[in-house]
Design a protein around this motif. Structure first.
Motif, mmCIF file in Angstrom:
data_model
loop_
_atom_site.group_PDB
_atom_site.id
_atom_site.type_symbol
_atom_site.label_atom_id
_atom_site.label_comp_id
_atom_site.label_asym_id
_atom_site.label_seq_id
_atom_site.Cartn_x
_atom_site.Cartn_y
_atom_site.Cartn_z
ATOM 1 N N CYS A 25 2.902 -9.233 -38.156
ATOM 2 C CA CYS A 25 3.732 -10.517 -39.318
ATOM 3 C C CYS A 25 4.123 -11.048 -39.047
ATOM 4 C CB CYS A 25 4.276 -9.048 -40.040
ATOM 5 S SG CYS A 25 3.362 -7.617 -40.415
ATOM 6 N N THR A 49 -0.175 -11.908 -41.543
ATOM 7 C CA THR A 49 0.038 -11.200 -42.727
ATOM 8 C C THR A 49 1.557 -11.612 -43.447
ATOM 9 O OG1 THR A 49 -0.652 -9.195 -43.212
ATOM 10 C CG2 THR A 49 1.108 -9.198 -44.615
ATOM 11 N N LEU A 51 5.188 -11.713 -44.065
ATOM 12 C CA LEU A 51 6.655 -11.208 -44.954
ATOM 13 C C LEU A 51 7.996 -12.302 -45.821
ATOM 14 C CD1 LEU A 51 6.338 -8.194 -42.893
ATOM 15 C CD2 LEU A 51 4.968 -8.485 -44.996
ATOM 16 N N ARG A 78 -2.656 -13.301 -45.821
ATOM 17 C CA ARG A 78 -1.785 -12.984 -46.137
ATOM 18 C C ARG A 78 0.153 -13.156 -46.935
ATOM 19 N NH1 ARG A 78 -5.538 -9.945 -43.381
ATOM 20 N NH2 ARG A 78 -3.921 -8.838 -42.471
ATOM 21 N N ARG A 80 3.660 -10.868 -48.530
ATOM 22 C CA ARG A 80 3.432 -10.267 -49.171
ATOM 23 C C ARG A 80 4.872 -10.405 -49.453
ATOM 24 N NH1 ARG A 80 4.620 -4.764 -47.012
ATOM 25 N NH2 ARG A 80 5.650 -4.034 -48.937
ATOM 26 N N ALA A 107 7.926 -2.904 -43.560
ATOM 27 C CA ALA A 107 6.999 -3.183 -44.353
ATOM 28 C C ALA A 107 6.212 -3.556 -43.530
ATOM 29 C CB ALA A 107 7.600 -4.538 -45.407
#
Length: 318
Positions: A25, A49, A51, A78, A80, A107
């Motif tokens: 992340c 990912t 965050l 990705r 979030r 997360a």
């Protein structure tokens, strides 16, 4: 090497040295440091990912967070978005930091989290610790790898991440809080460090980074020594005084701090640790006047007393 290549290499080298797999992340704010980190991580072959923590502290924070997530998507990561509520008790900066780290930890789903702290951030952290005067631990700065938190850019300057964004074709968000002189870090960044660089003819950021690195190595060695002493001194009755008397103060302080945490103290301050150390020399061993309150559970009052040659914990229900 151009700045884009430099930041990609910094992430690739860090991953090879510390990470066990490609899934990571990245804490993405949309600013130049975290944006360059996200781009570099993708280009280094990591499965990223992003965050994006929305602190909700500015009217357009949701839009900024969404835009950062969109950019992460264009880079091949990705994304979030993590809305949080900031507890302002104890200060806005501290509250935002606590909320951010809690959200990232919740997360990350077992993955390491890459953070965009740079050499400049490290220098600011060392100066803040020095000003607080709370010992070598406070001026040892941030660790590059403190599982799950990863900081590949501690050897990278802030101007290099900004240049990397330009080379990547990215337009980072400029947070107004990063220019607000109400915040101590902003004044360090915009006033103190530039003045030090001028007076000392440059090299201050790198020098502070080297200082932090050396202190971390010293602290690690002292912590290992203290851990051995703690094993020797601790018993079911408490903490034996004699092994502590035979150690240097730097080790003794670490032993006492670790033991106090083990017996339920809230984060022990320098004042509390010093007061407990003073019990080892008191002639009023076991007397009510020779005791130190250490906090802990709000329903139970914890104090340290000396019983003969042992420091013990006394509990009183409130």
């Amino acid at each position: 090497m151009d700045s884009a290549g430099l930041v990609r290499r910094a992430v690739a080298d860090f991953a090879a040295a510390h990470l066990s797999g490609p899934e990571v992340c990245v804490g993405l704010s949309g600013g130049p440091d975290s944006l360059a980190l996200t781009a570099a991580a993708v280009r280094a072959g990591l499965d990223v990912t992003a965050l994006v923590v929305d602190h909700g502290l500015q009217p357009d924070s949701a839009r900024v967070a969404e835009a950062a997530g969109d950019v992460a998507g264009t880079l091949g990561a990705r994304a979030r978005i993590l809305p949080v509520r900031v507890d302002r008790h104890g200060g806005l900066e501290a509250g935002a930091r606590a909320a951010r780290y809690a959200a990232l930890d919740d997360a990350r789903d077992g993955r390491p989290v890459l953070l965009g702290h740079t050499a400049d951030d490290q220098a600011e952290t060392v100066l803040l610790g020095l000003a607080r005067g709370s010992g070598s631990r406070s001026i040892a700065g941030m660790r590059a790898w403190n599982n799950p938190w990863a900081r590949p850019f501690l050897g990278v300057r802030r101007q290099q991440t900004l240049a990397a964004c330009t080379e990547f074709g990215l337009a980072p968000h400029q947070d107004r809080h990063n220019r607000d002189p109400r915040f101590t870090r902003v004044r360090l960044r915009t006033e103190v460090l530039p003045l030090l660089e001028e007076v000392l003819h440059g090299g201050v950021v790198d020098a502070l980074g080297r200082t932090a690195e050396g202190l971390r190595a010293d602290n690690d060695a002292l912590d290992m020594w203290a851990a051995r002493v703690l094993v020797e001194a601790r018993s079911d009755d408490g903490l034996a005084v004699a092994p502590l008397r035979a150690t240097p103060q730097a080790v003794r302080t670490r032993v006492l701090r670790a033991w106090l945490l083990d017996v339920g103290a809230t984060e022990p301050t320098h004042r509390v640790i010093s007061a407990v150390a003073g019990l080892m020399d008191t002639r009023d061993a076991g007397g009510d006047r020779a005791q130190v309150a250490i906090g802990g559970d709000p329903d139970v009052r914890r104090v340290i007393v000396r019983d003969g040659e042992t420091l013990t914990v006394r509990l009183t229900v409130r």
